[in-house]
Design a protein around this motif. Structure first.
Motif, PDB file in Angstrom:
ATOM      1  N   UNK A 136       0.818  -1.217   0.000  1.00 46.32           N
ATOM      2  CA  UNK A 136       0.000   0.000   0.000  1.00 46.32           C
ATOM      3  C   UNK A 136       0.847   1.260   0.000  1.00 46.32           C
ATOM      4  N   UNK A 137       1.912   1.255   0.802  1.00 44.57           N
ATOM      5  CA  UNK A 137       2.804   2.417   0.836  1.00 44.57           C
ATOM      6  C   UNK A 137       3.488   2.635  -0.511  1.00 44.57           C
ATOM      7  N   UNK A 138       3.881   1.534  -1.152  1.00 46.57           N
ATOM      8  CA  UNK A 138       4.522   1.645  -2.462  1.00 46.57           C
ATOM      9  C   UNK A 138       3.538   2.160  -3.519  1.00 46.57           C
ATOM     10  N   UNK A 139       2.298   1.713  -3.437  1.00 41.82           N
ATOM     11  CA  UNK A 139       1.287   2.188  -4.380  1.00 41.82           C
ATOM     12  C   UNK A 139       1.024   3.677  -4.203  1.00 41.82           C
ATOM     13  N   UNK A 140       0.976   4.120  -2.949  1.00 43.12           N
ATOM     14  CA  UNK A 140       0.783   5.550  -2.683  1.00 43.12           C
ATOM     15  C   UNK A 140       1.947   6.357  -3.250  1.00 43.12           C
ATOM     16  N   UNK A 141       3.163   5.858  -3.017  1.00 36.80           N
ATOM     17  CA  UNK A 141       4.354   6.545  -3.531  1.00 36.80           C
ATOM     18  C   UNK A 141       4.348   6.577  -5.055  1.00 36.80           C
ATOM     19  N   UNK A 142       3.918   5.473  -5.669  1.00 36.92           N
ATOM     20  CA  UNK A 142       3.877   5.402  -7.131  1.00 36.92           C
ATOM     21  C   UNK A 142       2.851   6.372  -7.698  1.00 36.92           C
ATOM     22  N   UNK A 143       1.673   6.412  -7.093  1.00 41.36           N
ATOM     23  CA  UNK A 143       0.620   7.314  -7.562  1.00 41.36           C
ATOM     24  C   UNK A 143       1.049   8.772  -7.414  1.00 41.36           C
ATOM     25  N   UNK A 144       1.628   9.105  -6.253  1.00 44.20           N
ATOM     26  CA  UNK A 144       2.047  10.486  -6.004  1.00 44.20           C
ATOM     27  C   UNK A 144       3.159  10.907  -6.960  1.00 44.20           C
ATOM     28  N   UNK A 145       4.116  10.010  -7.210  1.00 46.50           N
ATOM     29  CA  UNK A 145       5.229  10.354  -8.105  1.00 46.50           C
ATOM     30  C   UNK A 145       4.742  10.547  -9.528  1.00 46.50           C
ATOM     31  N   UNK A 146       3.833   9.681  -9.986  1.00 46.57           N
ATOM     32  CA  UNK A 146       3.273   9.822 -11.331  1.00 46.57           C
ATOM     33  C   UNK A 146       2.508  11.133 -11.470  1.00 46.57           C
ATOM     34  N   UNK A 147       1.769  11.501 -10.431  1.00 44.89           N
ATOM     35  CA  UNK A 147       1.019  12.753 -10.465  1.00 44.89           C
ATOM     36  C   UNK A 147       1.965  13.953 -10.518  1.00 44.89           C
ATOM     37  N   UNK A 148       3.061  13.866  -9.759  1.00 47.08           N
ATOM     38  CA  UNK A 148       4.044  14.953  -9.778  1.00 47.08           C
ATOM     39  C   UNK A 148       4.702  15.075 -11.150  1.00 47.08           C
ATOM     40  N   UNK A 149       4.985  13.953 -11.796  1.00 46.51           N
ATOM     41  CA  UNK A 149       5.559  13.992 -13.134  1.00 46.51           C
ATOM     42  C   UNK A 149       4.591  14.605 -14.154  1.00 46.51           C
ATOM     43  N   UNK A 150       3.301  14.264 -14.004  1.00 49.56           N
ATOM     44  CA  UNK A 150       2.298  14.871 -14.888  1.00 49.56           C
ATOM     45  C   UNK A 150       2.249  16.386 -14.706  1.00 49.56           C
ATOM     46  N   UNK A 151       2.388  16.825 -13.449  1.00 50.43           N
ATOM     47  CA  UNK A 151       2.368  18.262 -13.177  1.00 50.43           C
ATOM     48  C   UNK A 151       3.630  18.933 -13.742  1.00 50.43           C
ATOM     49  N   UNK A 152       4.762  18.253 -13.653  1.00 52.81           N
ATOM     50  CA  UNK A 152       5.983  18.793 -14.236  1.00 52.81           C
ATOM     51  C   UNK A 152       5.848  18.942 -15.751  1.00 52.81           C
ATOM     52  N   UNK A 153       5.240  17.961 -16.410  1.00 51.39           N
ATOM     53  CA  UNK A 153       5.010  18.049 -17.854  1.00 51.39           C
ATOM     54  C   UNK A 153       4.143  19.253 -18.195  1.00 51.39           C
ATOM     55  N   UNK A 154       3.113  19.470 -17.365  1.00 52.87           N
ATOM     56  CA  UNK A 154       2.226  20.601 -17.612  1.00 52.87           C
ATOM     57  C   UNK A 154       2.953  21.928 -17.434  1.00 52.87           C
ATOM     58  N   UNK A 155       3.805  22.027 -16.399  1.00 55.60           N
ATOM     59  CA  UNK A 155       4.558  23.257 -16.154  1.00 55.60           C
ATOM     60  C   UNK A 155       5.570  23.519 -17.266  1.00 55.60           C
TER      61      UNK A 155
END
Length: 249
Positions: A136-155
Motif C-alpha cells: 500500500x505504501x509503495x502504491x501511494x508513492x507510485x501514484x504520487x510520483x506519477x502525479x508529480x511527473x504529470x504536473x511537471x510536464x504541464x509546467x
C-alpha cells in the motif's frame, strides 16, 4: 447526515420505550426474556452458519471468521421496538410483549454491541499484514510520483518551468517510480510463487477490478449488438471462473 438521523431515531425510540417500562416488570419476566434471547440467537446460528455452509456450492465461501462476526452482529434495535409499540392498545399482553422486546434489545445493544469490537480484534480481521501495508505504501508513492511527473510536464509545456529544472526534478521522481515498481513486482512474484503465505498485498483486488472491467466492456458491447451473443457468453463464463479463483479481499 443520514447516519446521524438514524442514531437520533434509534435513541428516541429506545428512550420512549424505556420511559414506558417498569424495571420491576423486566425482573419478573426475566426467564421469558432469556428465552427470547436464546430463540433469536439460535435462529441466527441457523441462518448464518447453516445457510452459508451451502454457499460454497454456488459461490465463493465466506470465511468462518466473518461468519462469527455476522452471528455476533445480530444486534436488535429501533425496528424491533417500533414494531412492539405499534401493537394495538386493546391487545391483551401488550405490555409484556413490549417488555420482552425491550429486554432483548437491551441485551443485544449492551452485550453484543460491546463485545463485537473485541471479537473483531481477537479474530484479527481488521489487522493489515506487513506485506499488504508495504504494498500500500509503495502504491501511494507510485501514484504520487506519477502525479508529480504529470504536473511537471504541464509546467514545462506552459513555459513556467525551465527545461534544466524540469529534467532534474523529473529524474528524481522517476527514481522513486522505478523503485516502487521494482519492489511491487517482486512482491507480486513472491505472491504468485506461494512464498508469501496468508498475506494479501492487494494484487488480487487489482486483478479483480481488471476482470470486472473486461466483463463490463464485453457486456456493454453485447447490449450494443457489436459482438455476437454466442461468443460473448463463453467469454463471460471464463471471466466468472477466474473471478471465483481469486482469494477474498
Amino acid at each position: 447526515m443520514l447516519i446521524n438521523l438514524m442514531k437520533f431515531y434509534n435513541t428516541f425510540i429506545f428512550l420512549l420505550i424505556g420511559i414506558e417500562i417498569n424495571p420491576l416488570a423486566l425482573w419478573r419476566i426475566l426467564p421469558s426474556i432469556l428465552f427470547v434471547i436464546l430463540a433469536y440467537q439460535l435462529g441466527r446460528i441457523l441462518s448464518v452458519y447453516l445457510l452459508l455452509a451451502g454457499l460454497r456450492w454456488f459461490d465463493r465461501p465466506i470465511p468462518l471468521r466473518w461468519q462469527h462476526v455476522l452471528f455476533l452482529g445480530n444486534i436488535k434495535g429501533s425496528l424491533s421496538m417500533a414494531l412492539a409499540l405499534s401493537i394495538p392498545l386493546a391487545l391483551t399482553g401488550r405490555d409484556n410483549i413490549i417488555a420482552l422486546v425491550f429486554g432483548a434489545v437491551l441485551f443485544s445493544l449492551v452485550g453484543q454491541g460491546l463485545s463485537l469490537p473485541w471479537l473483531v480484534k481477537r479474530l484479527q480481521i481488521s489487522r493489515v499484514s506487513d506485506v499488504m501495508q508495504e504494498a500500500g505504501q509503495l502504491q501511494i508513492q507510485l501514484i504520487a510520483s506519477k502525479a508529480a511527473q504529470d504536473e511537471l510536464d504541464s509546467l514545462l509545456k506552459s513555459g513556467v518551468l525551465p527545461k534544466a529544472v524540469y529534467e532534474e526534478l523529473w529524474a528524481s521522481y522517476q527514481a522513486r517510480v522505478a523503485h516502487s515498481e521494482r519492489v511491487l513486482r517482486d512482491l507480486y512474484n513472491k505472491h504468485r510463487a506461494g512464498q508469501v503465505q496468508g498475506d494479501r498485498s492487494g494484487l488480487e483486488t487489482i486483478r479483480r477490478r481488471l476482470l470486472l472491467a473486461e466483463k463490463g466492456a464485453v457486456s456493454d458491447a453485447l447490449r450494443k449488438r457489436i459482438v455476437p451473443e454466442d461468443l460473448v457468453h463463453p467469454y463471460i463464463k471464463d471471466l466468472d471462473e477466474k473471478l471465483l479463483t481469486l482469494a477474498d479481499d
